[in-house]
Design an enzyme around this catalytic site. Structure first.
Site: not given
Length: 275
Positions: A167, A180
């Site tokens: 990501s 995350y």
């Protein structure tokens, strides 16, 4: 003509990817986290191009339903390449990755590609991240990638490819996403380690690093007009991306066109990494 669909104050380009790679039909891919979202889009896109897919998800019922729907839409038959086989897998357990690999070999006789797509997206301010949350996030998002790569490496032949889902959060901080972001940074670096070590077997390993993409994972910001407007200020293309645009990069990374590309995390973020 290029068409756009409005989403909040941004725009999403949902034009299908038309790229075709003649070497892909007849190949076999394993995809985790494929019952919905990006994983389901990956499975559908590969199947329509003649790639047989073993699609795994922790929600076995949802995975079966998705596979049946996609097979019906694709007109997939037993004798026709491009069939999707559903399987249940908990990516935190290495033995379930091994079982997923065996399922692919039993069904199709080989594995050419492995896509570590499964992941979770927890929210908590740093002070509130619990031991359970950080453990679960690292277990699914990082250990799941490692165990998948280990299972894949035992079956992939030279020329095979592994693609991990990282990501842009691997390099950009987002408030409330400490667990995350750190997990995706680990995935990016793990991808490099895997590329170095599995290169000895002729296996390529890369990662895709999406930014804001039109999936359920970004629904929270798409439904908040001020937050979306602020987010798009940091996107040079000034719109949300689509799953099709992420799939296009996956397709390239699995193809022979990327046969000398390994150890990279490719951002699909409208340029936001550079702002």
């Amino acid at each position: 003509m290029t068409s756009y669909e409005p989403t909040g104050s941004g725009r999403v380009l949902h034009q299908p990817v038309t790229a075709r790679y003649p070497e892909l039909p007849g190949k076999v891919a394993v995809i985790t986290g494929a019952a919905r979202g990006m994983g389901a889009r990956f499975a559908a896109g590969l199947a329509t191009r003649g790639v047989d897919v073993v699609a795994g998800d922790i929600n076995g019922e949802a995975m079966t339903a998705t596979a049946e729907e996609l097979n019906a839409a694709n007109g997939s038959l037993e004798e026709k390449p491009g069939r999707i086989v559903a399987s249940t897998v908990d990516v935190t357990k290495p033995e379930e990755h091994l079982a997923l690999a065996r399922r692919a070999v039993d069904e199709f006789g080989r594995i050419d590609f492995w896509v570590n797509n499964a992941g979770i997206f927890p929210f908590a301010e740093v002070a509130d991240i619990s031991a359970e949350q950080i453990r679960a996030t690292l277990s699914v998002n990082v250990e799941g990638v490692l165990f998948g790569a280990q299972a894949a490496a035992a079956h992939l032949r030279p020329g095979g490819a592994i693609v991990n889902m990282s990501s842009v959060s691997a390099v950009r901080v987002r408030r409330g996403r400490g667990a995350y972001c750190s997990s995706k940074a680990a995935v990016a670096h793990l991808t490099e380690s895997l590329a170095v070590e599995l290169g000895d077997q002729g296996i390529r390993v890369n990662a895709i690093a999406p930014g804001y993409i039109d999936t359920e994972m970004t629904r929270w910001i798409q439904d908040d007009a001020p937050a979306l407007a602020k987010a798009l200020e940091a996107v040079p293309l000034h719109r949300i991306g689509s799953p099709e645009e992420v799939f296009g990069v996956l397709l390239f990374l699995l193809s022979d066109s990327a046969r000398y590309v390994t150890g990279h995390s490719i951002a699909v973020d409208g340029g936001s990494r550079h702002v």
